[in-house]
Write a protein that holds these residues in place. Structure first.
Motif, PDB file in Angstrom:
ATOM      1  N   ILE A   1      88.971 -63.118  16.169  1.00  0.00           N
ATOM      2  CA  ILE A   1      87.750 -63.757  15.665  1.00  0.00           C
ATOM      3  C   ILE A   1      87.196 -64.684  16.753  1.00  0.00           C
ATOM      4  CG2 ILE A   1      88.543 -63.690  13.268  1.00  0.00           C
ATOM      5  CD1 ILE A   1      89.055 -66.718  13.549  1.00  0.00           C
ATOM      6  N   VAL A   2      85.925 -65.007  16.612  1.00  0.00           N
ATOM      7  CA  VAL A   2      85.292 -65.994  17.488  1.00  0.00           C
ATOM      8  C   VAL A   2      85.254 -67.317  16.740  1.00  0.00           C
ATOM      9  CG1 VAL A   2      83.210 -66.663  18.706  1.00  0.00           C
ATOM     10  CG2 VAL A   2      83.932 -64.264  18.693  1.00  0.00           C
ATOM     11  N   LEU A   3      85.888 -68.315  17.309  1.00  0.00           N
ATOM     12  CA  LEU A   3      85.967 -69.636  16.700  1.00  0.00           C
ATOM     13  C   LEU A   3      84.996 -70.571  17.423  1.00  0.00           C
ATOM     14  CD1 LEU A   3      87.373 -71.797  14.876  1.00  0.00           C
ATOM     15  CD2 LEU A   3      89.014 -72.101  16.761  1.00  0.00           C
ATOM     16  N   VAL A   4      84.127 -71.228  16.649  1.00  0.00           N
ATOM     17  CA  VAL A   4      83.196 -72.202  17.213  1.00  0.00           C
ATOM     18  C   VAL A   4      83.473 -73.554  16.577  1.00  0.00           C
ATOM     19  CG1 VAL A   4      80.801 -72.837  17.586  1.00  0.00           C
ATOM     20  CG2 VAL A   4      81.453 -70.419  17.582  1.00  0.00           C
ATOM     21  N   LEU A   5      83.758 -74.538  17.426  1.00  0.00           N
ATOM     22  CA  LEU A   5      84.023 -75.899  16.963  1.00  0.00           C
ATOM     23  C   LEU A   5      82.854 -76.797  17.349  1.00  0.00           C
ATOM     24  CD1 LEU A   5      87.791 -76.310  17.976  1.00  0.00           C
ATOM     25  CD2 LEU A   5      86.844 -75.559  15.785  1.00  0.00           C
ATOM     26  N   ARG A   6      82.550 -77.764  16.503  1.00  0.00           N
ATOM     27  CA  ARG A   6      81.397 -78.652  16.747  1.00  0.00           C
ATOM     28  C   ARG A   6      81.776 -80.097  16.446  1.00  0.00           C
ATOM     29  NH1 ARG A   6      75.678 -77.170  14.194  1.00  0.00           N
ATOM     30  NH2 ARG A   6      75.787 -75.750  15.987  1.00  0.00           N
ATOM     31  N   THR A   7      81.129 -80.985  17.185  1.00  0.00           N
ATOM     32  CA  THR A   7      81.229 -82.415  16.889  1.00  0.00           C
ATOM     33  C   THR A   7      79.847 -83.035  16.986  1.00  0.00           C
ATOM     34  OG1 THR A   7      82.277 -84.507  17.482  1.00  0.00           O
ATOM     35  CG2 THR A   7      81.739 -83.022  19.297  1.00  0.00           C
ATOM     36  N   ASN A   8      79.564 -83.943  16.079  1.00  0.00           N
ATOM     37  CA  ASN A   8      78.300 -84.679  16.096  1.00  0.00           C
ATOM     38  C   ASN A   8      78.488 -86.110  16.619  1.00  0.00           C
ATOM     39  OD1 ASN A   8      76.579 -82.656  14.937  1.00  0.00           O
ATOM     40  ND2 ASN A   8      77.647 -83.027  12.993  1.00  0.00           N
ATOM     41  N   LYS A   9      79.722 -86.438  16.928  1.00  0.00           N
ATOM     42  CA  LYS A   9      80.037 -87.788  17.363  1.00  0.00           C
ATOM     43  C   LYS A   9      80.103 -87.841  18.878  1.00  0.00           C
ATOM     44  CE  LYS A   9      83.390 -91.464  16.501  1.00  0.00           C
ATOM     45  NZ  LYS A   9      84.652 -91.836  15.822  1.00  0.00           N
ATOM     46  N   ASN A  10      79.703 -88.940  19.441  1.00  0.00           N
ATOM     47  CA  ASN A  10      79.780 -89.120  20.892  1.00  0.00           C
ATOM     48  C   ASN A  10      81.238 -89.378  21.281  1.00  0.00           C
ATOM     49  OD1 ASN A  10      79.574 -89.824  23.569  1.00  0.00           O
ATOM     50  ND2 ASN A  10      77.703 -91.017  23.289  1.00  0.00           N
ATOM     51  N   LEU A  11      81.819 -88.390  21.941  1.00  0.00           N
ATOM     52  CA  LEU A  11      83.233 -88.478  22.306  1.00  0.00           C
ATOM     53  C   LEU A  11      83.437 -88.651  23.806  1.00  0.00           C
ATOM     54  CD1 LEU A  11      84.601 -85.600  20.020  1.00  0.00           C
ATOM     55  CD2 LEU A  11      84.572 -88.054  19.550  1.00  0.00           C
ATOM     56  N   SER A  12      82.359 -88.951  24.535  1.00  0.00           N
ATOM     57  CA  SER A  12      82.475 -89.093  25.979  1.00  0.00           C
ATOM     58  C   SER A  12      83.339 -90.290  26.328  1.00  0.00           C
ATOM     59  CB  SER A  12      81.082 -89.240  26.602  1.00  0.00           C
ATOM     60  OG  SER A  12      81.189 -89.426  27.992  1.00  0.00           O
ATOM     61  N   GLN A  13      84.279 -90.084  27.243  1.00  0.00           N
ATOM     62  CA  GLN A  13      85.177 -91.156  27.647  1.00  0.00           C
ATOM     63  C   GLN A  13      84.969 -91.554  29.111  1.00  0.00           C
ATOM     64  OE1 GLN A  13      89.060 -89.655  26.764  1.00  0.00           O
ATOM     65  NE2 GLN A  13      88.744 -89.662  24.535  1.00  0.00           N
ATOM     66  N   GLU A  14      84.224 -90.738  29.856  1.00  0.00           N
ATOM     67  CA  GLU A  14      83.969 -91.031  31.255  1.00  0.00           C
ATOM     68  C   GLU A  14      82.487 -90.824  31.531  1.00  0.00           C
ATOM     69  OE1 GLU A  14      86.495 -88.750  33.755  1.00  0.00           O
ATOM     70  OE2 GLU A  14      88.321 -89.278  32.671  1.00  0.00           O
ATOM     71  N   GLN A  15      81.954 -91.529  32.545  1.00  0.00           N
ATOM     72  CA  GLN A  15      80.543 -91.428  32.879  1.00  0.00           C
ATOM     73  C   GLN A  15      80.267 -90.462  34.035  1.00  0.00           C
ATOM     74  OE1 GLN A  15      78.173 -92.847  31.059  1.00  0.00           O
ATOM     75  NE2 GLN A  15      79.773 -93.656  29.711  1.00  0.00           N
ATOM     76  N   ASP A  16      81.287 -90.097  34.807  1.00  0.00           N
ATOM     77  CA  ASP A  16      81.062 -89.288  35.999  1.00  0.00           C
ATOM     78  C   ASP A  16      81.616 -87.872  35.908  1.00  0.00           C
ATOM     79  OD1 ASP A  16      83.614 -90.162  35.866  1.00  0.00           O
ATOM     80  OD2 ASP A  16      83.830 -90.603  38.009  1.00  0.00           O
ATOM     81  N   ALA A  17      82.228 -87.496  34.820  1.00  0.00           N
ATOM     82  CA  ALA A  17      82.800 -86.138  34.711  1.00  0.00           C
ATOM     83  C   ALA A  17      82.909 -85.756  33.249  1.00  0.00           C
ATOM     84  CB  ALA A  17      84.174 -86.073  35.379  1.00  0.00           C
ATOM     85  N   ASP A  18      82.879 -84.433  32.992  1.00  0.00           N
ATOM     86  CA  ASP A  18      83.079 -83.941  31.621  1.00  0.00           C
ATOM     87  C   ASP A  18      84.491 -84.284  31.152  1.00  0.00           C
ATOM     88  OD1 ASP A  18      80.550 -82.920  31.641  1.00  0.00           O
ATOM     89  OD2 ASP A  18      81.173 -80.888  32.205  1.00  0.00           O
ATOM     90  N   THR A  19      84.624 -84.459  29.863  1.00  0.00           N
ATOM     91  CA  THR A  19      85.911 -84.869  29.288  1.00  0.00           C
ATOM     92  C   THR A  19      86.626 -83.683  28.647  1.00  0.00           C
ATOM     93  OG1 THR A  19      84.978 -87.044  28.802  1.00  0.00           O
ATOM     94  CG2 THR A  19      87.021 -86.447  27.672  1.00  0.00           C
ATOM     95  N   LYS A  20      87.911 -83.542  28.971  1.00  0.00           N
ATOM     96  CA  LYS A  20      88.756 -82.539  28.324  1.00  0.00           C
ATOM     97  C   LYS A  20      89.541 -83.226  27.214  1.00  0.00           C
ATOM     98  CE  LYS A  20      89.443 -79.543  32.356  1.00  0.00           C
ATOM     99  NZ  LYS A  20      90.450 -78.919  33.263  1.00  0.00           N
ATOM    100  N   LEU A  21      89.133 -82.991  26.002  1.00  0.00           N
ATOM    101  CA  LEU A  21      89.784 -83.637  24.867  1.00  0.00           C
ATOM    102  C   LEU A  21      90.886 -82.736  24.309  1.00  0.00           C
ATOM    103  CD1 LEU A  21      86.569 -84.909  23.042  1.00  0.00           C
ATOM    104  CD2 LEU A  21      88.130 -86.258  24.469  1.00  0.00           C
ATOM    105  N   PRO A  22      92.123 -83.191  24.295  1.00  0.00           N
ATOM    106  CA  PRO A  22      93.204 -82.380  23.713  1.00  0.00           C
ATOM    107  C   PRO A  22      93.069 -82.311  22.190  1.00  0.00           C
ATOM    108  CG  PRO A  22      94.044 -84.535  24.343  1.00  0.00           C
ATOM    109  CD  PRO A  22      92.614 -84.475  24.821  1.00  0.00           C
TER     110      PRO A  22
END
Length: 483
Positions: free
Chosen positions: A421-442
């Motif tokens: 199956i194709v799984l799509v996950l979404r968040t509406n909350k601002n989860l950014s933890q850094e200003q200079d790079a994309d965040t990898k959230l475990p």
């Protein structure tokens, strides 16, 4: 004047000395062969909820072991089985020599069936099974016909044995399906024919040469043997030295100062064509035919057999056989540990498997500011029943990240089957933890059966989230495109 009765009493008697059990090795072997053959023929057809005693099916991608089904992703159990096999062989050889060769090897069983049963007992091409050194003479048309008939009979047996061997890798129901649709399964047919032909040629023509020149086990035994390993052994102290230490004949004359009368019965009956009085030889398969032969001859003379199933130390020191010694105890301990680990793994196996792979896109930003991540998910139902599954995010981010595809409706996965199956996950909350790079959230993704709460599995993955600056710029751009 002596009566006939007194004369009969004074007449010396020579009692037969046949130790209990020793004269029955051949019969015991035949009984064991019958039991083993029945078990091997019947075992592939015994199932519980469609799971076999043993089945390593590459087409199904499954391993069945004692009615427990392991998916190929659970083949961590195979190394333990391999260790169990090799350590078991080491233990068996150290304690009993080539007892497997004489009492369990299909090669030996096939030779007994072809030579002793078909050729000797049924077709009468040989006079008796106690003389295996006598060459087969086909000097009449009748004998040639019976010889050809014996080949035909054994060819049929080889085809059945080949099919039974394949039953442990292809379930019988799949086997018959392949035979009925043979045009689509030529490779499978090739395996059946090649294995059957090998068994036929081996049993009829290669014969015991396989044990001497082809089988690697004959070379391994000399490394594992010690002076307490039991084997068919000739008592040189009682019988006399028939051969010198270098293997050359010793000008032996039977019946002088030693018990051996040089009747050669132990030589005639040997299927490997060796003289057991020469000492341990790699050709010996521990069939114990020589033990039976010598037991019967010596028994008529009121003496114990010169060839016994014993160990060099037990013969030299007249002691009991030492089965338990540091080497064998070590093997037993390892076997027990491996069995315990295998049982624990079997009882803790999962009824569902989950494999999560991210798609090539890192993430997608929506106009609303929501961030989506897509995954390719493989769900496998290893249970014997179909189940309805759902997926959710659990753990610390379970409240912030939710599933938008597949939707709330559960999806069914058939028993012993898988589904992508194709799984799509979404968040509406601002989860950014850094200003200079994309965040990898475990994150932790759980797949669970709606109809059985005990069936669930959790896998670790990551949720990519953009920097605040990138998020704001992308949302602003998307809104601008709407005007």
């Amino acid at each position: 004047m002596e009566t006939a009765q007194t004369t009969a009493i004074k007449k010396p008697k020579t009692e037969k000395f046949i130790p209990k059990g020793l004269q029955l090795f051949r019969k015991k072997r035949y009984v064991w062969y019958v039991i083993l053959t029945i078990v091997l023929l019947v075992a592939p057809f015994i199932t519980i909820n469609g799971i076999h005693i043993f089945l390593l099916s590459f087409t199904r991608g499954e391993l069945h072991l004692f009615f427990v089904n392991f998916n190929f992703q659970e083949l961590y159990v195979l190394p333990f089985l391999t260790i169990l096999l090799f350590v078991g062989i080491f233990l068996m050889t150290t304690m009993g020599g080539r007892v497997w060769c004489g009492w369990g090897c299909p090669q030996t069983i096939f030779r007994v069936i072809y030579r002793d049963l078909i050729q000797t007992k049924i077709l009468r091409l040989r006079k008796k099974i106690s003389n295996k050194q006598q060459p087969l003479v086909l000097n009449t048309a009748s004998k040639k016909f019976r010889y050809f008939l014996g080949l035909v009979i054994f060819f049929i047996i080889s085809a059945i044995a080949s099919a039974d061997f394949l039953f442990y890798f292809v379930a019988p129901i799949d086997f018959w399906h392949s035979i009925l649709n043979i045009t689509d399964h030529f490779v499978f047919l090739g395996f059946w024919i090649v294995i059957g032909l090998f068994l036929f040629v081996d049993g009829c023509f290669i014969a015991e040469n396989f044990c001497v020149y082809i089988c690697p086990y004959a070379r391994v035994q000399s490394v594992l043997y010690d002076n307490d390993t039991i084997m068919a052994i000739y008592n040189e102290n009682r019988g006399g030295a028939v051969y010198m230490p270098d293997g050359k004949p010793n000008n032996f004359q039977g019946g002088n100062d030693h018990d051996c009368i040089d009747c050669l019965r132990c030589v005639q009956v040997c299927p490997a064509h060796i003289d057991i009085r020469k000492g341990m030889q790699l050709e010996c398969v521990n069939c114990l035919e020589c033990v039976d032969a010598c037991t019967n001859v010596m028994g008529r003379m009121g003496k114990k057999s010169l060839v016994t199933w014993s160990s060099p130390n037990a013969i030299a020191k007249s002691n009991k056989i030492r089965f338990f010694r540091p080497k064998t105890i070590g093997y037993i301990v390892v076997l027990i540990l491996i069995v315990i680990i295998a049982i624990v793994l079997a009882f803790n196996k999962k009824d569902t498997l989950l494999n999560i792979n991210r798609t090539q896109e890192t993430y997608e930003i929506r106009r609303s500011g929501a961030v989506d991540n897509a995954y390719k998910v493989l769900i496998e139902n290893t249970d014997s029943k179909p189940h309805n599954f759902k997926i959710r995010v659990v753990g610390d981010l379970g409240k912030d990240i939710y599933v938008i595809s597949p939707k709330d409706d559960s999806f069914e996965v058939a028993a012993q089957d898988s589904r992508i199956i194709v799984l799509v996950l979404r968040t509406n909350k601002n989860l950014s933890q850094e200003q200079d790079a994309d965040t990898k959230l475990p994150i932790k993704v759980e797949s669970y059966a709606v109809d059985d709460p005990k069936i669930s599995i959790i896998k670790d993955s990551i949720f990519m989230y953009p920097t605040t600056d990138r998020l704001n710029r992308t949302v602003k751009k998307l809104k601008k495109e709407d005007y």
